[in-house]
Design an enzyme around this catalytic site. Structure first.
Site, PDB file in Angstrom:
ATOM      1  N   TRP A 169       0.837  -1.213   0.000  1.00 49.33           N
ATOM      2  CA  TRP A 169       0.000   0.000   0.000  1.00 49.33           C
ATOM      3  C   TRP A 169       0.859   1.246   0.000  1.00 49.33           C
ATOM      4  CZ3 TRP A 169      -4.253  -1.277  -1.920  1.00 49.33           C
ATOM      5  CH2 TRP A 169      -4.930  -2.441  -1.540  1.00 49.33           C
TER       6      TRP A 169
ATOM      7  N   ASP B 206      -1.644   7.153   5.903  1.00 46.46           N
ATOM      8  CA  ASP B 206      -2.683   6.215   5.499  1.00 46.46           C
ATOM      9  C   ASP B 206      -2.967   5.356   6.733  1.00 46.46           C
ATOM     10  OD1 ASP B 206      -4.194   4.099   4.576  1.00 46.46           O
ATOM     11  OD2 ASP B 206      -2.802   3.495   2.978  1.00 46.46           O
TER      12      ASP B 206
ATOM     13  N   LYS C   7     -12.059  -1.443   6.981  1.00 46.93           N
ATOM     14  CA  LYS C   7     -11.371  -2.291   7.952  1.00 46.93           C
ATOM     15  C   LYS C   7     -11.901  -2.035   9.367  1.00 46.93           C
ATOM     16  CE  LYS C   7      -8.300  -2.886   4.415  1.00 46.93           C
ATOM     17  NZ  LYS C   7      -7.625  -2.061   3.426  1.00 46.93           N
TER      18      LYS C   7
END
Ligand SMILES: *Cc1c(COP(=O)(O)O)cnc(C)c1O
Length: 357
Positions: free
Chosen positions: A100, A167, A191
Site C-alpha cells: 500500500w 494512510d 477495515k
C-alpha cells in the site's frame, strides 16, 4: 448473529449492532416510510445522519478545530492521488513499508518528485525502518501506519519537521491518535469503521492551498470540506453503516477502551504463535501489528499448511489465509472482531498441535 469467526482483512467483520440497525434503516429510515437509500441526500433526515457521523468522528478521535473530516468515494487508493494533488509542489518523501505504501508512492511519482526516505523491502516488509531522518524542506512525509498485508504497525504518533500524512486505513480508531501531529490522516472505511464504498480524510485546513497546480474539482479536498462531504451525492448507505459502527464504538467506551481490548486480543494470539511449536510469526516482534496477525508454519512443518487451513475452516474460522505475497496465515482482528473469536482461533491451533503429534 455471528455464525463464524471472521478474520477477513477487509471488507471484514462489523459490529452486529451496526448491521442490525442498518437493516432497520433499509426497511424504514427515521420514520420517513422510505429506505435510507431512497431518501434525498438533501433531506433533513439525511443531513442529521451526516452531522451525527461527523460529530462521532470528532468526538472519538478528539479532532481539533484546526482539522476537518470528510467522507469520499474512490477508496483509499484514490486518496493516494488526492494526497499528491493537494500537497505535492516540489518534493515528497515516502516511508516504504509495503504494497500500500508503494502504491501511494507511485501516485506521487506520477505527478512530480517523490522519493523513498527509508524502506523495508530488503526483508519483504517484515519490519518498520528505523534510524532514518525525515528530511526537512519537503512538502510532506507519507507513512502507512498499519501494513495490512505484512502485519507491521507504527503504533505511535511521530514528530515530523514537515507535514505528516498517514494512510490509517487498517488501524484508524484502533487506538487514540494525536490528530494535531498530522496534516492529513486518510483511509478506506472497510477495515475498522464501516463497509467498503466510503473513505475518510481528516485534513488540517491550513495545510491546503499551497500547491500551484490546477486541482480537478473532485480531487480537491477543499471542495469536499466546503461542501460538507456533499459536493456531489455521497455514498449514503456506506456512510450510514459507518455512523452505526462509530455509535457502537462509542458505546463500548471509545478508542481508549477498544485499544486495551485490541492489545489484549493481539497478545493472546501472539502468545500462542510464540508458544506453539508448529507456528512462527513473520513480523519483527517490536513492530507487530495489533490489527493483522501474520504467521506461517514453523520450519520443518511447512507441509502442514493446507491441512491446518482445512482444519481451521472446519472449526468455523474464515479468512485466515495469508496474502499471496506473504503466504501462510493472517488473522485480521479489527475492532469488531470479538475476543471470543481470537480465543477460538487459539483453541483451534492447540487442537491442531495435539492432533499432529
Ligand atoms: C486496504 C488498504 C488500502 C486500500 O483501500 P481501498 O479502499 O481498497 O482503496 C490502502 N491502504 C491500506 C493500509 C489498506 O489496508
Amino acid at each position: 448473529m455471528k455464525k463464524v469467526h471472521n478474520f477477513n482483512a477487509g471488507p471484514c467483520v462489523l459490529p452486529d449492532q451496526a448491521i442490525e440497525n442498518s437493516i432497520e434503516a433499509l426497511k424504514d429510515f427515521a420514520g420517513t416510510g422510505m429506505a435510507v437509500i431512497e431518501v434525498s441526500h438533501r433531506s433533513k433526515e439525511w443531513s442529521a445522519v451526516m452531522d451525527e457521523c461527523r460529530a462521532l468522528w470528532k468526538e472519538l478521535l478528539n479532532i481539533p478545530d484546526t482539522h476537518e473530516v470528510v467522507f469520499l468515494g474512490g477508496g483509499a487508493s484514490l486518496q493516494f492521488l488526492y494526497v499528491a494533488m493537494n500537497f505535492l509542489e516540489n518534493k515528497a518523501g515516502y516511508l516504504e513499508t509495503g504494497v500500500w505504501a508503494k502504491k501511494a508512492y507511485k501516485e506521487a511519482k506520477g505527478l512530480g518528485n517523490a522519493f523513498a526516505v527509508a524502506s523495508s523491502a530488503d526483508k519483504n516488509f517484515s519490519y518498520i525502518p528505523k534510524g532514518y531522518e525525515i528530511p526537512t524542506g519537503i512538502d510532506y512525509f507519507h507513512i502507512t501506519t498499519n501494513n495490512t498485508i505484512y502485519g507491521t504497525e507504527i503504533r505511535y504518533d511521530m514528530d515530523s519537521p514537515v507535514p505528516l500524512v498517514a494512510d490509517m486505513s487498517s488501524d484508524i480508531m484502533s487506538r487514540p491518535v494525536d490528530v494535531s501531529k498530522y496534516a492529513l490522516i486518510y483511509g478506506g472505511a472497510q477495515k475498522n469503521v464501516g463497509p467498503a464504498g466510503v473513505s475518510f480524510a481528516i485534513i488540517r485546513k491550513d495545510a491546503l492551498g499551497k500547491v500551484s497546480r490546477y486541482i480537478p474539482t473532485m480531487l480537491d479536498y477543499k471542495v469536499h470540506i466546503d461542501g460538507g462531504s456533499m459536493y456531489n451525492t455521497p455514498p449514503v448507505f456506506p456512510i450510514f453503516v459507518m455512523k452505526e459502527t462509530l455509535k457502537w464504538l462509542k458505546g463500548v467506551g471509545g478508542v481508549e477502551a477498544i485499544n486495551r481490548l485490541n492489545v489484549e486480543k493481539a497478545r493472546i494470539l501472539y502468545d500462542e504463535i510464540d508458544r506453539n511449536p508448529l507456528f512462527t510469526g513473520t513480523a519483527a516482534k517490536e513492530d507487530r501489528s495489533i490489527m493483522n496477525v501474520c504467521f506461517v508454519m514453523a520450519p520443518g512443518h511447512e507441509a502442514l499448511q493446507d491441512e491446518f487451513l482445512e482444519f481451521a475452516k472446519g472449526q468455523g474460522m474464515v479468512g485466515i489465509k495469508g496474502h499471496r505475497s506473504v503466504g501462510g496465515f493472517r488473522a485480521s482482528i479489527y475492532n469488531a472482531c470479538p475476543k471470543e473469536s481470537v480465543e477460538a482461533l487459539v483453541a483451534c491451533m492447540q487442537d491442531f498441535e495435539r492432533k499432529s503429534k
